[in-house]
Write an enzyme that holds these catalytic residues in place. Structure first.
Site, PDB file in Angstrom:
ATOM      1  N   ASP A  40       0.874  -1.178   0.000  1.00  0.00           N
ATOM      2  CA  ASP A  40       0.000   0.000   0.000  1.00  0.00           C
ATOM      3  C   ASP A  40       0.907   1.223   0.000  1.00  0.00           C
ATOM      4  O   ASP A  40       1.619   1.474   0.984  1.00  0.00           O
ATOM      5  CB  ASP A  40      -0.891  -0.018   1.250  1.00  0.00           C
ATOM      6  CG  ASP A  40      -1.879   1.150   1.277  1.00  0.00           C
ATOM      7  OD1 ASP A  40      -1.694   2.117   0.508  1.00  0.00           O
ATOM      8  OD2 ASP A  40      -2.826   1.090   2.076  1.00  0.00           O
ATOM      9  N   SER A  92      -0.770  13.344 -14.602  1.00  0.00           N
ATOM     10  CA  SER A  92      -2.043  13.351 -15.337  1.00  0.00           C
ATOM     11  C   SER A  92      -2.178  14.642 -16.129  1.00  0.00           C
ATOM     12  O   SER A  92      -1.551  15.656 -15.798  1.00  0.00           O
ATOM     13  CB  SER A  92      -3.205  13.263 -14.339  1.00  0.00           C
ATOM     14  OG  SER A  92      -4.445  13.360 -15.002  1.00  0.00           O
ATOM     15  N   TYR A 102      -8.565  15.524  -7.022  1.00  0.00           N
ATOM     16  CA  TYR A 102      -7.637  14.685  -7.811  1.00  0.00           C
ATOM     17  C   TYR A 102      -6.628  15.580  -8.535  1.00  0.00           C
ATOM     18  O   TYR A 102      -5.418  15.317  -8.509  1.00  0.00           O
ATOM     19  CB  TYR A 102      -8.450  13.859  -8.805  1.00  0.00           C
ATOM     20  CG  TYR A 102      -7.645  13.025  -9.781  1.00  0.00           C
ATOM     21  CD1 TYR A 102      -7.153  11.771  -9.412  1.00  0.00           C
ATOM     22  CD2 TYR A 102      -7.393  13.470 -11.071  1.00  0.00           C
ATOM     23  CE1 TYR A 102      -6.426  11.002 -10.307  1.00  0.00           C
ATOM     24  CE2 TYR A 102      -6.673  12.705 -11.979  1.00  0.00           C
ATOM     25  CZ  TYR A 102      -6.188  11.476 -11.596  1.00  0.00           C
ATOM     26  OH  TYR A 102      -5.468  10.703 -12.492  1.00  0.00           O
ATOM     27  N   LYS A 142      -2.546  15.731  -8.184  1.00  0.00           N
ATOM     28  CA  LYS A 142      -1.651  15.483  -9.331  1.00  0.00           C
ATOM     29  C   LYS A 142      -0.756  16.700  -9.608  1.00  0.00           C
ATOM     30  O   LYS A 142       0.383  16.539 -10.057  1.00  0.00           O
ATOM     31  CB  LYS A 142      -2.467  15.102 -10.563  1.00  0.00           C
ATOM     32  CG  LYS A 142      -3.126  13.730 -10.454  1.00  0.00           C
ATOM     33  CD  LYS A 142      -2.090  12.595 -10.427  1.00  0.00           C
ATOM     34  CE  LYS A 142      -2.743  11.230 -10.473  1.00  0.00           C
ATOM     35  NZ  LYS A 142      -1.747  10.130 -10.542  1.00  0.00           N
TER      36      LYS A 142
HETATM   37  N1  LIG Z   1      -7.065   6.302 -16.708  1.00  0.00           N
HETATM   38  C1  LIG Z   1      -6.843   7.569 -16.980  1.00  0.00           C
HETATM   39  O1  LIG Z   1      -7.542   8.193 -17.789  1.00  0.00           O
HETATM   40  C2  LIG Z   1      -5.684   8.293 -16.331  1.00  0.00           C
HETATM   41  C3  LIG Z   1      -5.367   9.566 -16.829  1.00  0.00           C
HETATM   42  C4  LIG Z   1      -4.309  10.252 -16.270  1.00  0.00           C
HETATM   43  C5  LIG Z   1      -3.577   9.687 -15.231  1.00  0.00           C
HETATM   44  N2  LIG Z   1      -3.920   8.463 -14.752  1.00  0.00           N
HETATM   45  C6  LIG Z   1      -3.095   7.922 -13.660  1.00  0.00           C
HETATM   46  O2  LIG Z   1      -2.498   6.721 -14.084  1.00  0.00           O
HETATM   47  C7  LIG Z   1      -2.242   5.881 -12.957  1.00  0.00           C
HETATM   48  C8  LIG Z   1      -2.830   4.511 -13.219  1.00  0.00           C
HETATM   49  O3  LIG Z   1      -4.244   4.674 -13.394  1.00  0.00           O
HETATM   50  P1  LIG Z   1      -5.145   3.581 -14.152  1.00  0.00           P
HETATM   51  O4  LIG Z   1      -6.085   4.338 -15.009  1.00  0.00           O
HETATM   52  O5  LIG Z   1      -4.289   2.519 -14.719  1.00  0.00           O
HETATM   53  O6  LIG Z   1      -5.975   3.056 -12.875  1.00  0.00           O
HETATM   54  P2  LIG Z   1      -6.462   1.586 -12.474  1.00  0.00           P
HETATM   55  O7  LIG Z   1      -7.467   1.793 -11.404  1.00  0.00           O
HETATM   56  O8  LIG Z   1      -6.806   0.807 -13.683  1.00  0.00           O
HETATM   57  O9  LIG Z   1      -5.135   0.947 -11.845  1.00  0.00           O
HETATM   58  C9  LIG Z   1      -4.562   1.488 -10.688  1.00  0.00           C
HETATM   59  C10 LIG Z   1      -3.725   0.439  -9.978  1.00  0.00           C
HETATM   60  O10 LIG Z   1      -3.212   1.028  -8.769  1.00  0.00           O
HETATM   61  C11 LIG Z   1      -3.445   0.124  -7.685  1.00  0.00           C
HETATM   62  N3  LIG Z   1      -3.553   0.878  -6.417  1.00  0.00           N
HETATM   63  C12 LIG Z   1      -4.577   1.685  -6.019  1.00  0.00           C
HETATM   64  N4  LIG Z   1      -4.338   2.153  -4.790  1.00  0.00           N
HETATM   65  C13 LIG Z   1      -3.147   1.642  -4.398  1.00  0.00           C
HETATM   66  C14 LIG Z   1      -2.366   1.755  -3.214  1.00  0.00           C
HETATM   67  N5  LIG Z   1      -2.791   2.479  -2.158  1.00  0.00           N
HETATM   68  N6  LIG Z   1      -1.171   1.114  -3.136  1.00  0.00           N
HETATM   69  C15 LIG Z   1      -0.745   0.339  -4.189  1.00  0.00           C
HETATM   70  N7  LIG Z   1      -1.450   0.179  -5.323  1.00  0.00           N
HETATM   71  C16 LIG Z   1      -2.636   0.825  -5.423  1.00  0.00           C
HETATM   72  C17 LIG Z   1      -4.740  -0.589  -8.065  1.00  0.00           C
HETATM   73  O11 LIG Z   1      -4.912  -1.824  -7.359  1.00  0.00           O
HETATM   74  C18 LIG Z   1      -4.558  -0.784  -9.574  1.00  0.00           C
HETATM   75  O12 LIG Z   1      -3.854  -1.977  -9.872  1.00  0.00           O
HETATM   76  C19 LIG Z   1      -2.848   6.606 -11.752  1.00  0.00           C
HETATM   77  O13 LIG Z   1      -1.845   7.319 -11.074  1.00  0.00           O
HETATM   78  C20 LIG Z   1      -3.839   7.555 -12.401  1.00  0.00           C
HETATM   79  O14 LIG Z   1      -4.116   8.655 -11.578  1.00  0.00           O
HETATM   80  C21 LIG Z   1      -4.955   7.745 -15.278  1.00  0.00           C
END
Ligand SMILES: NC(=O)c1ccc[n+]([C@@H]2O[C@H](COP(=O)([O-])OP(=O)(O)OC[C@H]3O[C@@H](n4cnc5c(N)ncnc54)[C@H](O)[C@@H]3O)[C@@H](O)[C@H]2O)c1
Length: 261
Positions: free
Chosen positions: A65, A144, A157, A161
């Site tokens: 975590d 992001s 959020y 970021k």
């Molecule tokens: N999906 C989008 O459009 C988008 C856009 C910009 C940035 N992001 C960023 O990209 C990153 C990945 O996002 P995603 O879309 O793949 O999300 P997702 O929810 O598909 O995957 C996130 C992963 O992080 C893990 N996680 C969550 N909390 C955690 C913790 N406390 N400790 C360890 N692991 C933890 C989850 O179990 C999951 O495997 C994030 O930082 C998100 O903010 C996503």
């Protein structure tokens, strides 16, 4: 299939990736593995992490975590022991919730900051302490589009970021003389589990259909489609490679043109 011909310097390197069980993190792990990098996944969801490790050929998965120093520190040192060292740290784990700014709760604010900002701080600091003793290492954080421009319904959020980018810039300046590069990627509207949840929330909060929410994402994107996790992963691998040797402190937009400065 291997991409090691593109980045020969990455062959045999060792990486630690948080949030690698799903979505963007999983694609980053897969891309690193294709480039010959021995990669450990650290994720709060051990079942999904173990499955991803098997599916993409990562070395192993560890439950961690990122909000908790002892948890992420233990996972990092476990990974260093099993990988025989660490050269690359990817702080990608992140979460989102959505709400109107005036309805936001303290818990929502704190949860987003705990995972997104504190989690990146802890993961980076723990890895950087090792990298400083080596005189080398590379860090890439997942920020992001919302780290560059405040996003409606995502004020908490976005703020978390923006914090990631501020930290990335400061750390990059402090660690550059020690041979360590620190960068971030800023993805746009990426097709992942996080996005699926956001489409549902946004649809409810705006009172429009899910299809309309998705159409709005695409309409904002000059390259004309939703982003795929692999679009982000390829840029992350580049940032880890020697081809990016003169880049540090950057928040690299990977948005299909949504944001351009
Ligand atoms: N999906 C989008 O459009 C988008 C856009 C910009 C940035 N992001 C960023 O990209 C990153 C990945 O996002 P995603 O879309 O793949 O999300 P997702 O929810 O598909 O995957 C996130 C992963 O992080 C893990 N996680 C969550 N909390 C955690 C913790 N406390 N400790 C360890 N692991 C933890 C989850 O179990 C999951 O495997 C994030 O930082 C998100 O903010 C996503």
């Amino acid at each position: 299939m291997t991409d090691s011909g593109i980045y020969p310097d990455l062959q045999g390197k060792r990486a630690f990736v948080t949030g690698g069980a799903q979505g963007i993190g999983r694609a980053i792990v897969a891309a690193l593995v294709r480039s010959g990098v021995k990669t450990a996944i650290a994720d709060i969801d051990p079942t999904a992490a173990k499955r991803a490790a098997v599916e993409v050929g990562a070395a192993f998965a560890i439950e961690a975590d990122v909000r908790d120093r002892a948890s992420i520190e233990g996972a990092f040192h476990h990974a260093v022991g099993r990988l025989g060292g660490c050269d690359i740290c990817i702080a990608n784990a992140g979460v989102s919730t959505m709400n109107h700014a005036l309805e936001l709760t303290d818990d929502e604010w704190d949860y987003n900051f705990a995972v997104n900002a504190r989690g990146v701080f802890l993961t980076n600091q723990i890895a950087a302490r090792l990298f400083v003793t080596q005189g080398k290492g590379c860090i890439v954080n997942t920020a992001s589009l919302a780290a560059k421009v405040g996003a409606p319904l995502l004020g908490h959020y976005s703020a978390s970021k923006f914090a990631v980018l501020g930290w990335t810039q400061a750390l990059a300046r402090e660690l550059a003389p020690k041979g360590i590069r620190v960068n971030a990627v800023c993805p746009g509207f990426v097709r992942t589990g996080m996005q699926a949840r956001e489409i549902e929330w946004e649809s409810r909060l705006r009172g429009v259909s899910a299809e309309r929410v998705v159409a709005d994402y695409v309409a904002q994107t000059p390259l004309g489609r939703l982003e795929e996790p692999e679009d982000v992963a390829d840029v992350v691998v580049f940032l880890c490679s020697e081809k990016a040797r003169f880049m540090t402190g950057q928040g690299v937009n990977v948005t299909g043109g949504v944001y351009t400065t």
